[in-house]
Design an enzyme around this catalytic site. Structure first.
Site, PDB file in Angstrom:
ATOM      1  N   ASP A 187      22.739 -15.458  48.809  1.00 15.80           N
ATOM      2  CA  ASP A 187      21.757 -16.543  48.723  1.00 15.80           C
ATOM      3  C   ASP A 187      20.488 -15.969  48.106  1.00 15.80           C
ATOM      4  O   ASP A 187      19.401 -16.049  48.681  1.00 15.80           O
ATOM      5  CB  ASP A 187      21.484 -17.131  50.108  1.00 15.80           C
ATOM      6  CG  ASP A 187      20.658 -18.417  50.042  1.00 15.80           C
ATOM      7  OD1 ASP A 187      20.605 -19.034  48.961  1.00 15.80           O
ATOM      8  OD2 ASP A 187      20.059 -18.783  51.072  1.00 15.80           O
ATOM      9  N   ALA A 188      20.654 -15.374  46.935  1.00 19.37           N
ATOM     10  CA  ALA A 188      19.572 -14.616  46.289  1.00 19.37           C
ATOM     11  C   ALA A 188      18.573 -15.533  45.589  1.00 19.37           C
ATOM     12  O   ALA A 188      18.337 -15.441  44.381  1.00 19.37           O
ATOM     13  CB  ALA A 188      20.167 -13.619  45.289  1.00 19.37           C
TER      14      ALA A 188
END
Length: 270
Positions: A187-188
Site C-alpha cells: 500500500d505504497a
C-alpha cells in the site's frame, strides 16, 4: 458518547493519555499517545484479524532497521484488538506541498528500494497476484467496490467489466511476477511515507498490513498513482516516474504492468 469511541477507549493501554486522531479508511480507530512517541490502532470484527496481520508484519520488518515502526503493545479481547506502535518521525508525504514533495521524492524512492532489496526468500508473508485477484473477484461479486478508490477514468465503468479486462491480462502478469518477486509494502501510497519536512529525507514507512512478496510494480503503481494529484507543473509526473525507475535501476519500464496493478488495487478493498 459515540459507542465506537467508548469501545475503542476501553482497549487502549492504561497509565497514559491518548488523543483520537482519525477513523481510517478501513474503519480502524487511531489514537496518538499524549507527548508523542506512539500510536494506537484499534479494530474489531474482521478488522481485528487484519490488525493482527499488521502486527506480525510490523514486528518482522522492524528487525531490519530500515525505517519502520516497532510493536510496543498488543491487546486483544472480545471487543476487538489494539496495536500500539512507535511513531516514525516526520509528516506523511501526502501533507507536503508539490515543491516539497519534489525535493523529498528521491529519498522516498530510495526508502522503497531499501525494502525491495531485502532478501525476498526470507519473507514469511505473501501478497501474490493470484491471491489478490481472487480477493478482487470476491469484492466485485459482493458489489463492495468503493468507487472513490477508482481512477477517475474508470469510475463510470462497471467493476465487473474492469475485472474481466484484468482477467485477460492475468496469465502474462503471473509470468512476470514469477520472475520479479520482491518484498513489497503493498500500500505504497503517499500517506504511508514519512518525511522530515525540514530536510526532506524520508524517515520510514508505516501501515504495513499488506506487506509481502509480490511484483515490485505493485508498489511502483501505487506510489506513482497516489502522487499524480500532488503535482502542479506539467512535467512533474514524468520527472517523478523517470526518477523512480532510474533509482531502481530499470532502464526500460513496463508501463503495461504499471497500468495493470493500478487498476487492480481499487478492486481489492472492500
Amino acid at each position: 458518547m459515540d459507542r465506537r469511541n467508548d469501545a475503542a477507549e476501553r482497549l487502549l493501554p492504561t497509565g497514559t493519555e491518548w488523543t483520537p486522531v482519525r477513523w481510517g479508511e478501513s474503519g480502524d480507530r487511531v489514537f496518538r499517545r499524549n507527548g508523542g512517541g506512539a500510536y494506537a490502532k484499534i479494530s474489531s470484527g474482521k478488522g481485528a484479524v487484519l490488525l493482527d496481520n499488521e502486527r506480525s508484519r510490523t514486528e518482522w520488518l522492524a528487525a531490519f532497521s530500515i525505517g519502520s515502526p516497532t510493536v510496543l503493545d498488543w491487546i486483544a479481547s472480545e471487543e476487538g484488538a489494539c496495536l500500539v506502535t512507535s511513531a516514525v518521525p516526520g509528516v506523511p508525504a501526502s501533507d507536503l506541498s508539490a515543491p516539497d514533495l519534489r525535493l523529498a521524492w528521491p529519498s522516498m524512492v530510495r526508502q522503497l528500494k531499501l525494502l525491495h532489496d531485502l532478501p525476498a526468500g526470507g519473507c514469511p508473508f505473501h501478497r501474490r497476484l493470484e491471491t489478490m485477484f481472487h480477493r478482487a473477484a470476491d469484492v466485485v461479486a459482493r458489489d463492495a467496490v468503493n468507487p472513490d478508490f477508482l481512477d477517475p477514468e474508470f469510475q463510470d465503468t462497471p467493476p465487473s467489466k474492469l475485472l474481466a479486462d484484468l482477467r485477460r491480462e492475468l496469465p502474462q502478469r503471473l509470468t512476470e511476477e514469477s520472475r520479479d518477486l520482491v518484498i513489497c509494502h503493498g500500500d505504497a501510497c503517499l500517506p504511508n511515507f514519512m518525511v522530515d519536512p525540514e530536510t526532506h529525507n524520508c524517515t520510514g514507512l508505516i501501515d504495513l498490513g499488506r506487506l509481502g512478496t509480490a511484483d515490485r510494480y505493485v508498489d511502483f503503481s501505487l506510489l506513482l498513482g497516489s502522487a499524480r494529484e500532488s503535482w502542479v507543473r506539467p512535467d512533474d509526473a514524468q520527472i517523478a516516474r523517470d526518477r523512480l525507475f532510474d533509482i531502481h535501476g530499470i532502464s526500460a519500464p513496463d508501463l503495461g504492468r504499471l497500468a495493470f496493478y493500478l487498476r487492480l488495487d481499487p478492486l481489492t478493498w472492500g
